[in-house]
Design an enzyme around this catalytic site. Structure first.
Site, PDB file in Angstrom:
ATOM      1  N   LYS A 130      79.573  24.239 -58.528  1.00  0.00           N
ATOM      2  CA  LYS A 130      80.923  24.628 -58.961  1.00  0.00           C
ATOM      3  C   LYS A 130      81.206  24.137 -60.372  1.00  0.00           C
ATOM      4  CE  LYS A 130      85.107  26.173 -58.841  1.00  0.00           C
ATOM      5  NZ  LYS A 130      85.376  27.613 -59.029  1.00  0.00           N
ATOM      6  N   ARG A 134      85.330  29.893 -55.279  1.00  0.00           N
ATOM      7  CA  ARG A 134      84.955  30.700 -56.461  1.00  0.00           C
ATOM      8  C   ARG A 134      85.975  31.830 -56.561  1.00  0.00           C
ATOM      9  NH1 ARG A 134      78.558  31.696 -55.363  1.00  0.00           N
ATOM     10  NH2 ARG A 134      77.740  30.391 -57.080  1.00  0.00           N
ATOM     11  N   TYR A 147      98.620  30.083 -69.155  1.00  0.00           N
ATOM     12  CA  TYR A 147      97.312  29.852 -69.776  1.00  0.00           C
ATOM     13  C   TYR A 147      96.486  31.116 -69.838  1.00  0.00           C
ATOM     14  CZ  TYR A 147      94.714  29.792 -65.329  1.00  0.00           C
ATOM     15  OH  TYR A 147      94.131  30.143 -64.138  1.00  0.00           O
ATOM     16  N   THR A 188      92.868  18.658 -58.229  1.00  0.00           N
ATOM     17  CA  THR A 188      92.079  17.526 -58.758  1.00  0.00           C
ATOM     18  C   THR A 188      92.233  17.603 -60.274  1.00  0.00           C
ATOM     19  OG1 THR A 188      90.274  19.105 -58.517  1.00  0.00           O
ATOM     20  CG2 THR A 188      90.340  17.277 -56.966  1.00  0.00           C
ATOM     21  N   CYS A 247      91.498  24.040 -64.631  1.00  0.00           N
ATOM     22  CA  CYS A 247      90.114  24.124 -64.158  1.00  0.00           C
ATOM     23  C   CYS A 247      89.144  23.968 -65.316  1.00  0.00           C
ATOM     24  CB  CYS A 247      89.928  25.451 -63.429  1.00  0.00           C
ATOM     25  SG  CYS A 247      91.043  25.607 -62.033  1.00  0.00           S
ATOM     26  N   THR A 291      87.841  21.328 -56.338  1.00  0.00           N
ATOM     27  CA  THR A 291      86.729  21.024 -57.229  1.00  0.00           C
ATOM     28  C   THR A 291      86.726  19.524 -57.523  1.00  0.00           C
ATOM     29  OG1 THR A 291      87.058  23.203 -58.182  1.00  0.00           O
ATOM     30  CG2 THR A 291      85.637  21.674 -59.403  1.00  0.00           C
TER      31      THR A 291
HETATM   32  N1  LIG Z   1      93.652  27.786 -59.568  1.00  0.00           N
HETATM   33  C1  LIG Z   1      92.440  28.310 -59.597  1.00  0.00           C
HETATM   34  O1  LIG Z   1      92.169  29.322 -60.272  1.00  0.00           O
HETATM   35  C2  LIG Z   1      91.342  27.660 -58.835  1.00  0.00           C
HETATM   36  C3  LIG Z   1      91.476  26.349 -58.374  1.00  0.00           C
HETATM   37  N2  LIG Z   1      90.437  25.780 -57.712  1.00  0.00           N
HETATM   38  C4  LIG Z   1      90.577  24.411 -57.200  1.00  0.00           C
HETATM   39  O2  LIG Z   1      91.479  24.465 -56.079  1.00  0.00           O
HETATM   40  C5  LIG Z   1      92.230  23.257 -56.006  1.00  0.00           C
HETATM   41  C6  LIG Z   1      93.706  23.622 -55.846  1.00  0.00           C
HETATM   42  O3  LIG Z   1      94.080  24.329 -56.979  1.00  0.00           O
HETATM   43  P1  LIG Z   1      95.410  25.229 -56.973  1.00  0.00           P
HETATM   44  O4  LIG Z   1      95.583  25.899 -55.650  1.00  0.00           O
HETATM   45  O5  LIG Z   1      95.367  26.059 -58.203  1.00  0.00           O
HETATM   46  O6  LIG Z   1      96.547  24.113 -57.126  1.00  0.00           O
HETATM   47  P2  LIG Z   1      98.141  24.341 -57.133  1.00  0.00           P
HETATM   48  O7  LIG Z   1      98.674  23.321 -58.060  1.00  0.00           O
HETATM   49  O8  LIG Z   1      98.464  25.773 -57.334  1.00  0.00           O
HETATM   50  O9  LIG Z   1      98.553  23.999 -55.611  1.00  0.00           O
HETATM   51  C7  LIG Z   1      98.310  22.744 -55.051  1.00  0.00           C
HETATM   52  C8  LIG Z   1      99.207  22.627 -53.810  1.00  0.00           C
HETATM   53  O10 LIG Z   1      98.842  21.421 -53.123  1.00  0.00           O
HETATM   54  C9  LIG Z   1     100.025  20.775 -52.690  1.00  0.00           C
HETATM   55  N3  LIG Z   1      99.719  19.372 -52.436  1.00  0.00           N
HETATM   56  C10 LIG Z   1      99.659  18.361 -53.325  1.00  0.00           C
HETATM   57  N4  LIG Z   1      99.327  17.213 -52.689  1.00  0.00           N
HETATM   58  C11 LIG Z   1      99.156  17.519 -51.370  1.00  0.00           C
HETATM   59  C12 LIG Z   1      98.786  16.788 -50.211  1.00  0.00           C
HETATM   60  N5  LIG Z   1      98.515  15.485 -50.271  1.00  0.00           N
HETATM   61  N6  LIG Z   1      98.708  17.441 -49.022  1.00  0.00           N
HETATM   62  C13 LIG Z   1      98.974  18.762 -48.968  1.00  0.00           C
HETATM   63  N7  LIG Z   1      99.321  19.523 -50.018  1.00  0.00           N
HETATM   64  C14 LIG Z   1      99.413  18.895 -51.215  1.00  0.00           C
HETATM   65  C15 LIG Z   1     101.027  21.030 -53.798  1.00  0.00           C
HETATM   66  O11 LIG Z   1     102.350  20.858 -53.320  1.00  0.00           O
HETATM   67  C16 LIG Z   1     100.701  22.487 -54.159  1.00  0.00           C
HETATM   68  O12 LIG Z   1     101.454  23.384 -53.377  1.00  0.00           O
HETATM   69  C17 LIG Z   1      91.890  22.476 -57.273  1.00  0.00           C
HETATM   70  O13 LIG Z   1      90.956  21.473 -56.945  1.00  0.00           O
HETATM   71  C18 LIG Z   1      91.214  23.479 -58.184  1.00  0.00           C
HETATM   72  O14 LIG Z   1      90.215  22.863 -58.987  1.00  0.00           O
HETATM   73  C19 LIG Z   1      89.255  26.425 -57.477  1.00  0.00           C
HETATM   74  C20 LIG Z   1      89.099  27.716 -57.910  1.00  0.00           C
HETATM   75  C21 LIG Z   1      90.124  28.422 -58.585  1.00  0.00           C
HETATM   76  C1  LIG Z   2      83.348  30.232 -64.110  1.00  0.00           C
HETATM   77  C2  LIG Z   2      84.615  30.987 -64.027  1.00  0.00           C
HETATM   78  O1  LIG Z   2      84.700  32.132 -64.389  1.00  0.00           O
HETATM   79  N1  LIG Z   2      85.661  30.331 -63.503  1.00  0.00           N
HETATM   80  C3  LIG Z   2      86.915  31.016 -63.322  1.00  0.00           C
HETATM   81  C4  LIG Z   2      88.027  30.140 -63.875  1.00  0.00           C
HETATM   82  O2  LIG Z   2      89.192  30.861 -63.748  1.00  0.00           O
HETATM   83  P1  LIG Z   2      90.513  30.494 -64.623  1.00  0.00           P
HETATM   84  O3  LIG Z   2      91.687  30.933 -63.841  1.00  0.00           O
HETATM   85  O4  LIG Z   2      90.444  29.097 -65.097  1.00  0.00           O
HETATM   86  O5  LIG Z   2      90.489  31.501 -65.862  1.00  0.00           O
HETATM   87  P2  LIG Z   2      89.469  31.730 -67.049  1.00  0.00           P
HETATM   88  O6  LIG Z   2      89.301  33.199 -67.188  1.00  0.00           O
HETATM   89  O7  LIG Z   2      88.262  30.902 -66.909  1.00  0.00           O
HETATM   90  O8  LIG Z   2      90.325  31.233 -68.334  1.00  0.00           O
HETATM   91  C5  LIG Z   2      90.504  29.879 -68.586  1.00  0.00           C
HETATM   92  C6  LIG Z   2      90.994  29.779 -70.035  1.00  0.00           C
HETATM   93  O9  LIG Z   2      89.933  30.139 -70.935  1.00  0.00           O
HETATM   94  C7  LIG Z   2      90.345  31.191 -71.803  1.00  0.00           C
HETATM   95  N2  LIG Z   2      89.194  32.073 -72.020  1.00  0.00           N
HETATM   96  C8  LIG Z   2      88.537  32.604 -70.934  1.00  0.00           C
HETATM   97  C9  LIG Z   2      87.427  33.385 -71.137  1.00  0.00           C
HETATM   98  C10 LIG Z   2      86.977  33.644 -72.449  1.00  0.00           C
HETATM   99  O10 LIG Z   2      85.994  34.366 -72.689  1.00  0.00           O
HETATM  100  N3  LIG Z   2      87.666  33.096 -73.505  1.00  0.00           N
HETATM  101  C11 LIG Z   2      88.770  32.314 -73.312  1.00  0.00           C
HETATM  102  O11 LIG Z   2      89.375  31.835 -74.279  1.00  0.00           O
HETATM  103  C12 LIG Z   2      91.501  31.875 -71.093  1.00  0.00           C
HETATM  104  O12 LIG Z   2      92.380  32.458 -72.029  1.00  0.00           O
HETATM  105  C13 LIG Z   2      92.168  30.711 -70.364  1.00  0.00           C
HETATM  106  O13 LIG Z   2      93.085  30.044 -71.201  1.00  0.00           O
HETATM  107  O14 LIG Z   2      88.078  28.923 -63.169  1.00  0.00           O
HETATM  108  C14 LIG Z   2      88.272  29.050 -61.747  1.00  0.00           C
HETATM  109  C15 LIG Z   2      88.282  27.656 -61.162  1.00  0.00           C
HETATM  110  O15 LIG Z   2      87.249  27.120 -60.861  1.00  0.00           O
HETATM  111  O16 LIG Z   2      89.377  27.156 -61.021  1.00  0.00           O
HETATM  112  C16 LIG Z   2      87.155  29.885 -61.165  1.00  0.00           C
HETATM  113  O17 LIG Z   2      87.306  30.008 -59.769  1.00  0.00           O
HETATM  114  C17 LIG Z   2      87.137  31.225 -61.845  1.00  0.00           C
HETATM  115  O18 LIG Z   2      86.086  32.026 -61.313  1.00  0.00           O
END
Ligand SMILES: NC(=O)C1=CN([C@@H]2O[C@H](COP(=O)(O)OP(=O)(O)OC[C@H]3O[C@@H](n4cnc5c(N)ncnc54)[C@H](O)[C@@H]3O)[C@@H](O)[C@H]2O)C=CC1
Ligand SMILES: CC(=O)N[C@@H]1[C@@H](OP(=O)(O)OP(=O)(O)OC[C@H]2O[C@@H](n3ccc(=O)[nH]c3=O)[C@H](O)[C@@H]2O)O[C@H](C(=O)O)[C@@H](O)[C@@H]1O
Length: 457
Positions: free
Chosen positions: A237, A183, A351, A116, A291, A150
């Site tokens: 979230k 999470r 990142y 998203t 995110c 999300t």
């Molecule tokens: N990356 C993270 O650290 C976290 C991500 N999230 C949430 O999880 C969700 C997914 O994030 P990521 O896994 O990081 O994304 P990603 O970009 O790593 O993977 C997304 C996958 O979905 C596939 N895809 C796209 N459109 C599709 C469709 N219509 N049907 C089936 N597959 C499709 C893509 O080909 C790709 O393999 C997001 O909403 C993000 O906000 C939540 C917590 C942590």
């Molecule tokens: C609230 C929270 O801690 N969310 C986490 C976060 O993980 P994400 O992979 O985005 O990494 P992150 O540690 O938040 O870093 C994001 C960005 O922020 C920067 N960053 C992070 C922490 C900090 O104190 N200062 C800072 O500059 C990092 O360098 C990076 O560029 O976002 C994830 C998500 O929701 O996608 C979530 O699941 C993770 O638990």
């Protein structure tokens, strides 16, 4: 598509008592389809396959599907995931496909975890809607739809539920929709999915909440926290994410003050955080990923109520790449050098360390600013394939032979710890992550975000 159990069990609508649902899930009688096999979806599908023995993973990327069905893990940097994935593929618990409609037909639980993103400050739900369409094509009464992507508050109730009713033969009340946020963080996804933190679930109705609770009770080793409705769960979230963005912005503002005051902000932060009422975050070269930089817009752009703090925090964090380049300009200026005459290496395009993701990455923004100013830029990143046309990518080891005026550390990959700084001819080092203390002894000038002149001496 799924293994045909004697009889599929639905979790929504009370077709089986709660006690029996746990048994049915573990017996493979609740076929699950996961839509999205990315950094989060693949670990999630793998764990669901472990516990249900009957999971299909859908992805639109044929290379992802092919790799998974070969038992290969297309997601890097996740300890333990390749082995578990190989096992659940080998025993047939997980099958991957690009055919979302077919995979929806045979599922009674649909878990959506596709990206998203945000375009021009507005959440883009295009990908989510595409996945929900696939779900709708196979939605049956008694099915449960869990959204793990999300999303802005109100999406499950106002978008997903409505789309499913419009695009399927089901009426409201015949199927469940719940928001069940991930999470989870890259690099520890398997551990997080299995239950590092309580799992939050909230449904569009009580039956949806109960059905989602039954599912995740089997998935997580932790507790399941049910909340009043899907919108509350969506807010949980996003609130977690905006808390982080705002606190990073606070840390970044304090870092700039520390430089004026001539102190080491990291010493001050560490000392302040030693008592329980303070949790100052870490300042740095910027906030990346798809995110944390995006989640504030899920409130800013969708709510009428003003969000000046969220907007200001976004502006502060988005300004950190330019602030980092500004420090380099100061250092070059002291040598009578202009940025346009400089050759600069940017260390880190991911990142954050170890994660192959460059969306909103500070290193990418810094390289772009340097190029726009006419500098010659090389990029170094051990986990990201740098394919930007204007940035020459070099392996770490090639840095030593280069005639560099400056190096900027944007992301503190552990591989950078091994750099021998003594081989450089008195470069200017800009440390965007307070990770170069080893270099201080050899480089002519190490300028660290958050550490003032006096503190450096
Ligand atoms: N990356 C993270 O650290 C976290 C991500 N999230 C949430 O999880 C969700 C997914 O994030 P990521 O896994 O990081 O994304 P990603 O970009 O790593 O993977 C997304 C996958 O979905 C596939 N895809 C796209 N459109 C599709 C469709 N219509 N049907 C089936 N597959 C499709 C893509 O080909 C790709 O393999 C997001 O909403 C993000 O906000 C939540 C917590 C942590
Ligand atoms: C609230 C929270 O801690 N969310 C986490 C976060 O993980 P994400 O992979 O985005 O990494 P992150 O540690 O938040 O870093 C994001 C960005 O922020 C920067 N960053 C992070 C922490 C900090 O104190 N200062 C800072 O500059 C990092 O360098 C990076 O560029 O976002 C994830 C998500 O929701 O996608 C979530 O699941 C993770 O638990």
């Amino acid at each position: 598509m799924h293994q045909e159990p004697e009889s599929s069990v639905s979790l929504y609508g009370g077709s089986s008592p709660a006690a029996g649902q746990d048994t049915a899930i573990r017996a493979g009688q609740v076929p699950v389809t996961v839509y999205g096999l990315g950094k989060m979806g693949l670990p999630l599908a793998t764990v669901l396959a472990e516990v249900t023995g009957n999971t299909i993973g859908v992805d639109v990327d044929p290379s992802v599907v092919g790799a998974v069905n070969d038992g290969d893990c297309p997601v890097t940097g996740e300890p333990g995931l390749p082995d578990v994935l190989r096992t659940v593929v080998a025993d047939g618990s997980l099958v991957a496909t690009t055919e979302g409609d077919a995979a929806a037909d045979s599922a009674t639980v649909h878990v959506v975890i596709v990206p998203t993103l945000v375009e021009d400050g507005s959440p883009d739900l295009t990908t989510l809607r595409a996945a929900v369409s696939a779900v709708a094509s196979g939605l049956d009464p008694g099915d449960l739809v869990c959204i793990e992507s999300t999303v802005p508050p109100g999406t499950c109730d106002g978008v997903v539920l409505q789309q499913l009713i419009a695009e399927s033969d089901c009426e409201r009340g015949e199927f469940g929709v719940a928001f069940c946020p991930e999470r989870t963080a890259s690099g520890r996804a398997l551990r997080d999915v299995r239950g590092a933190y309580p799992k939050v679930v909230g449904g569009v109705d009580d039956e949806s909440t109960q059905a989602a609770e039954a599912l995740y009770d089997v998935v997580t080793d932790n507790e399941v926290h049910t909340v009043g409705d899907a919108t509350t769960a969506e807010c949980v979230k996003i609130f977690e994410g905006v808390y982080r963005d705002v606190n990073i912005a606070l840390a970044n503002e304090l870092a700039t003050l520390a430089e004026e005051l001539g102190i080491d902000v990291f010493e001050a932060i560490e000392t302040a955080n030693a008592q329980p009422y303070c949790d100052l975050h870490r300042p740095g070269s910027g906030v990346g990923g798809h995110c944390i930089p995006y989640y504030p817009y899920f409130l800013i752009d969708t709510c009428d109520t003003g969000t000046p703090l969220l907007r200001r925090a976004r502006r502060i964090n988005d300004a950190m790449p330019a602030y980092t380049v500004g420090k380099l300009c100061e250092g070059l200026g002291e040598r009578g050098l202009a940025l346009s005459d400089a050759t600069v290496a940017v260390l880190g395009f991911a990142y954050r360390p170890g994660v192959d993701e460059t969306r909103e990455s500070p290193g990418v923004a810094i390289a772009s600013l340097l190029r726009d100013a006419g500098a010659a830029v090389v990029g170094v990143d051990p986990v990201v394939d740098l394919d930007t046309a204007d940035v020459r990518s070099v392996p770490i080891e090639d840095l030593t032979g280069m005639d560099l005026d400056a190096l900027i550390l944007a992301t503190a990959h552990e591989e950078f710890d091994d750099i021998d700084w003594s081989v450089f001819e008195s470069p200017i080092l800009v440390d965007g992550r307070n990770a170069l203390d080893d270099a201080a002894g050899v480089a002519d000038a190490v300028m660290t975000i958050g550490i003032g002149e006096r503190a450096r001496d």
